[in-house]
Design an enzyme around this catalytic site. Structure first.
Site, PDB file in Angstrom:
ATOM      1  N   GLU A  25      23.658   5.111  11.226  1.00  0.00           N
ATOM      2  CA  GLU A  25      24.335   5.106   9.968  1.00  0.00           C
ATOM      3  C   GLU A  25      24.579   6.393   9.816  1.00  0.00           C
ATOM      4  O   GLU A  25      23.621   7.236   9.899  1.00  0.00           O
ATOM      5  CB  GLU A  25      23.409   4.461   9.016  1.00  0.00           C
ATOM      6  CG  GLU A  25      23.985   4.662   7.597  1.00  0.00           C
ATOM      7  CD  GLU A  25      22.977   4.206   6.569  1.00  0.00           C
ATOM      8  OE1 GLU A  25      22.647   2.874   6.387  1.00  0.00           O
ATOM      9  OE2 GLU A  25      22.506   5.028   5.903  1.00  0.00           O
ATOM     10  N   ALA A 128      25.161  -9.160  -3.798  1.00  0.00           N
ATOM     11  CA  ALA A 128      25.878  -9.213  -2.585  1.00  0.00           C
ATOM     12  C   ALA A 128      26.390 -10.390  -2.001  1.00  0.00           C
ATOM     13  O   ALA A 128      27.559 -10.468  -1.388  1.00  0.00           O
ATOM     14  CB  ALA A 128      24.930  -8.359  -1.658  1.00  0.00           C
ATOM     15  N   TYR A 148      15.053  -6.756   3.520  1.00  0.00           N
ATOM     16  CA  TYR A 148      13.913  -5.875   3.100  1.00  0.00           C
ATOM     17  C   TYR A 148      12.612  -6.490   3.449  1.00  0.00           C
ATOM     18  O   TYR A 148      11.807  -7.270   2.894  1.00  0.00           O
ATOM     19  CB  TYR A 148      14.049  -5.928   1.502  1.00  0.00           C
ATOM     20  CG  TYR A 148      15.305  -5.489   1.168  1.00  0.00           C
ATOM     21  CD1 TYR A 148      15.437  -4.038   0.793  1.00  0.00           C
ATOM     22  CD2 TYR A 148      16.510  -6.245   0.947  1.00  0.00           C
ATOM     23  CE1 TYR A 148      16.678  -3.461   0.479  1.00  0.00           C
ATOM     24  CE2 TYR A 148      17.595  -5.839   0.559  1.00  0.00           C
ATOM     25  CZ  TYR A 148      17.920  -4.445   0.412  1.00  0.00           C
ATOM     26  OH  TYR A 148      19.109  -3.818   0.085  1.00  0.00           O
ATOM     27  N   LYS A 168      23.165 -14.974   1.032  1.00  0.00           N
ATOM     28  CA  LYS A 168      24.042 -14.145   1.575  1.00  0.00           C
ATOM     29  C   LYS A 168      24.570 -14.816   2.974  1.00  0.00           C
ATOM     30  O   LYS A 168      25.658 -14.695   3.424  1.00  0.00           O
ATOM     31  CB  LYS A 168      23.694 -12.647   1.853  1.00  0.00           C
ATOM     32  CG  LYS A 168      23.361 -11.952   0.465  1.00  0.00           C
ATOM     33  CD  LYS A 168      22.956 -10.481   0.677  1.00  0.00           C
ATOM     34  CE  LYS A 168      21.403 -10.191   0.690  1.00  0.00           C
ATOM     35  NZ  LYS A 168      21.315  -8.723   0.726  1.00  0.00           N
ATOM     36  N   GLN A 215      11.649  13.696   1.514  1.00  0.00           N
ATOM     37  CA  GLN A 215      12.457  12.249   1.694  1.00  0.00           C
ATOM     38  C   GLN A 215      11.442  11.382   1.609  1.00  0.00           C
ATOM     39  O   GLN A 215      11.880  10.010   1.348  1.00  0.00           O
ATOM     40  CB  GLN A 215      12.798  12.663   3.460  1.00  0.00           C
ATOM     41  CG  GLN A 215      13.534  11.657   4.105  1.00  0.00           C
ATOM     42  CD  GLN A 215      13.588  11.870   5.596  1.00  0.00           C
ATOM     43  OE1 GLN A 215      13.229  13.214   5.920  1.00  0.00           O
ATOM     44  NE2 GLN A 215      13.854  10.750   6.177  1.00  0.00           N
TER      45      GLN A 215
HETATM   46  P1  FAD Z   1      21.401  -8.106  -3.131  1.00  0.00           P
HETATM   47  O1  FAD Z   1      21.303  -9.045  -1.965  1.00  0.00           O
HETATM   48  O2  FAD Z   1      22.279  -8.500  -4.244  1.00  0.00           O
HETATM   49  O3  FAD Z   1      19.887  -8.432  -4.030  1.00  0.00           O
HETATM   50  C1  FAD Z   1      19.759  -7.357  -4.938  1.00  0.00           C
HETATM   51  C2  FAD Z   1      18.505  -7.737  -5.828  1.00  0.00           C
HETATM   52  O4  FAD Z   1      18.845  -8.968  -6.253  1.00  0.00           O
HETATM   53  C3  FAD Z   1      17.335  -8.290  -4.903  1.00  0.00           C
HETATM   54  O5  FAD Z   1      16.318  -8.048  -5.471  1.00  0.00           O
HETATM   55  C4  FAD Z   1      17.626  -9.896  -4.556  1.00  0.00           C
HETATM   56  O6  FAD Z   1      16.465 -10.518  -4.579  1.00  0.00           O
HETATM   57  C5  FAD Z   1      18.227 -10.230  -6.072  1.00  0.00           C
HETATM   58  N1  FAD Z   1      19.508 -11.125  -5.892  1.00  0.00           N
HETATM   59  C6  FAD Z   1      20.327 -11.271  -4.652  1.00  0.00           C
HETATM   60  N2  FAD Z   1      21.027 -12.182  -5.080  1.00  0.00           N
HETATM   61  C7  FAD Z   1      20.910 -12.895  -6.317  1.00  0.00           C
HETATM   62  C8  FAD Z   1      21.259 -13.941  -7.088  1.00  0.00           C
HETATM   63  N3  FAD Z   1      22.438 -14.517  -6.537  1.00  0.00           N
HETATM   64  N4  FAD Z   1      20.624 -14.519  -8.259  1.00  0.00           N
HETATM   65  C9  FAD Z   1      19.640 -13.578  -8.657  1.00  0.00           C
HETATM   66  N5  FAD Z   1      18.902 -12.690  -7.977  1.00  0.00           N
HETATM   67  C10 FAD Z   1      19.537 -12.229  -6.829  1.00  0.00           C
HETATM   68  N6  FAD Z   1      23.423   1.154  -1.183  1.00  0.00           N
HETATM   69  C11 FAD Z   1      24.736   1.837  -1.288  1.00  0.00           C
HETATM   70  O7  FAD Z   1      25.160   2.111  -2.513  1.00  0.00           O
HETATM   71  N7  FAD Z   1      25.637   2.131  -0.167  1.00  0.00           N
HETATM   72  C12 FAD Z   1      25.651   1.773   0.973  1.00  0.00           C
HETATM   73  O8  FAD Z   1      26.531   2.213   1.863  1.00  0.00           O
HETATM   74  C13 FAD Z   1      24.143   1.162   1.119  1.00  0.00           C
HETATM   75  N8  FAD Z   1      23.950   0.986   2.515  1.00  0.00           N
HETATM   76  C14 FAD Z   1      22.699   0.200   2.914  1.00  0.00           C
HETATM   77  C15 FAD Z   1      22.530   0.028   4.293  1.00  0.00           C
HETATM   78  C16 FAD Z   1      21.207  -0.777   4.562  1.00  0.00           C
HETATM   79  C17 FAD Z   1      21.004  -1.118   5.858  1.00  0.00           C
HETATM   80  C18 FAD Z   1      20.298  -1.145   3.475  1.00  0.00           C
HETATM   81  C19 FAD Z   1      18.944  -1.709   3.652  1.00  0.00           C
HETATM   82  C20 FAD Z   1      20.847  -0.972   2.045  1.00  0.00           C
HETATM   83  C21 FAD Z   1      21.747  -0.094   1.664  1.00  0.00           C
HETATM   84  N9  FAD Z   1      22.106   0.285   0.461  1.00  0.00           N
HETATM   85  C22 FAD Z   1      23.289   1.094   0.213  1.00  0.00           C
HETATM   86  C23 FAD Z   1      21.171  -0.029  -0.419  1.00  0.00           C
HETATM   87  C24 FAD Z   1      21.596  -1.307  -1.262  1.00  0.00           C
HETATM   88  O9  FAD Z   1      22.805  -1.304  -2.200  1.00  0.00           O
HETATM   89  C25 FAD Z   1      20.399  -1.593  -2.288  1.00  0.00           C
HETATM   90  O10 FAD Z   1      18.987  -1.678  -1.620  1.00  0.00           O
HETATM   91  C26 FAD Z   1      20.396  -2.359  -3.429  1.00  0.00           C
HETATM   92  O11 FAD Z   1      19.449  -2.288  -4.487  1.00  0.00           O
HETATM   93  C27 FAD Z   1      20.449  -3.969  -2.745  1.00  0.00           C
HETATM   94  O12 FAD Z   1      21.506  -4.125  -2.238  1.00  0.00           O
HETATM   95  P2  FAD Z   1      21.647  -5.727  -1.563  1.00  0.00           P
HETATM   96  O13 FAD Z   1      22.960  -5.801  -0.773  1.00  0.00           O
HETATM   97  O14 FAD Z   1      20.535  -6.159  -0.673  1.00  0.00           O
HETATM   98  O15 FAD Z   1      21.626  -6.530  -2.861  1.00  0.00           O
END
Ligand code: FAD
Length: 284
Positions: A25, A128, A148, A168, A215
């Site tokens: 990444e 997401a 996570y 998802k 970090q």
């Molecule tokens: P989601 O899957 O939407 O989850 C977010 C929270 O909401 C979780 O607590 C989940 O349990 C809860 N949730 C999910 N869906 C629902 C629903 N339908 N109803 C109620 N609650 C729900 N961030 C960036 O800004 N840019 C990046 O390029 C980036 N790259 C990343 C790459 C990796 C490998 C990882 C692990 C993380 C990355 N992140 C990035 C960080 C990420 O955006 C954050 O961790 C963010 O807080 C959650 O993203 P998610 O896609 O897991 O969210």
């Protein structure tokens, strides 16, 4: 090559030992200096990465899609997986973006919510899973999502987090890329929980080699990540050797993951090539 083809299914002792697929990444440089990053990625190319992923709006970085960066990696004959987030995204923007990347021949995307949740209220996508569903309905892109091992920081417990991960997957995700972790047992327990919940997708462990103590402080504020006491002790006792300690730790961590037959190793490079190269030279 699509995610499904890159990673063999699952994580199980029944699979014969094969080398895990390596991926890196990177993030678009804040100063716009693509050529320096390009050189670093060119150095990493010798490890034959299955993917190179490019963050979107993470680490305070740009949300403007760096097509120049994507194109330069394509020119290097790398399999590029751009990230995309709900933050700042309308349906029109996502459609425009995915059309452009498909036109470039890209096959994979990592769909995320993003962290600047205060900006989400104006968006068409809240979580997401909604973004995954939309991308899946509009394209043939193979979609990766985040997982996570210690639970997402906003989740009350890991069980509800896995329930949300399932949304998802039901929406069309093909692989799970994990948040960084330092305790492999957390990862193994997580994978077991996923398998027991009926999730069979490949789970790719995220590795972040430590380069600096701040970090760790930053990561543990942003995410639920346990730092083993022994590692903390070493870092505190030998502050001048942080990078060396981080490299040695990552070598052992990766070696253990390989021994446990992970299907991939996804390195959060922080746009550095040297430390990751040293780790890879030691584990293969
Ligand atoms: P989601 O899957 O939407 O989850 C977010 C929270 O909401 C979780 O607590 C989940 O349990 C809860 N949730 C999910 N869906 C629902 C629903 N339908 N109803 C109620 N609650 C729900 N961030 C960036 O800004 N840019 C990046 O390029 C980036 N790259 C990343 C790459 C990796 C490998 C990882 C692990 C993380 C990355 N992140 C990035 C960080 C990420 O955006 C954050 O961790 C963010 O807080 C959650 O993203 P998610 O896609 O897991 O969210």
């Amino acid at each position: 090559m699509e995610l499904q083809e890159i990673y063999r299914e699952g994580f199980s002792a029944q699979h014969s030992k094969t080398k895990p697929k390596i991926s890196f990444e990177v993030f678009p440089p804040k100063n716009g200096d693509i050529s320096t990053l390009f050189e670093k990625v060119r150095l990493l190319k010798k490890y034959n990465p299955a993917l190179i992923s490019i963050t979107y709006g993470a680490n305070g970085g740009t949300k403007d899609l760096s097509f120049e960066l994507i194109q330069s990696f394509i020119d290097l004959e790398l399999n590029v997986m751009p990230h995309f987030t709900c933050v700042g995204s309308t349906r029109e923007l996502v459609e425009h973006y995915i059309t452009q990347i498909e036109n470039l021949g890209i096959e994979n995307i990592l769909a995320l919510r993003g962290d600047q949740v205060e900006e989400i209220s104006n968006n068409d996508f809240k979580y997401a899973n909604e973004l995954v569903e939309f991308i899946h309905s509009k394209t043939t892109l193979s979609i990766g999502v985040a997982g996570y091992p210690e639970g997402h920081i906003e989740s009350p417990d890991i069980k509800s987090d896995i329930e949300n991960l399932k949304k998802k997957i039901d929406a069309g995700a093909s692989a799970i890329f994990t948040q960084l972790f330092f305790d492999n047992d957390k990862f193994y327990s997580y994978v077991e929980l996923l398998r027991n919940s009926g999730i069979t997708l490949p789970v790719i462990p995220g590795i972040m080699p430590i380069r600096a103590v701040n970090q760790i402080e930053k990561m543990t504020q942003m995410a639920r990540v346990t730092v083993p006491q022994k590692l903390l002790y070493q870092l505190e006792k030998f502050p001048d050797d942080t990078k060396k300690i981080g490299t040695e730790f990552a070598i052992h961590q990766c070696q253990d993951l390989i021994d446990n037959e992970v299907s991939g190793l996804h390195f959060f490079t922080l746009n550095h090539a040297g430390q990751v190269s040293e780790i890879l030279d030691n584990i293969f």
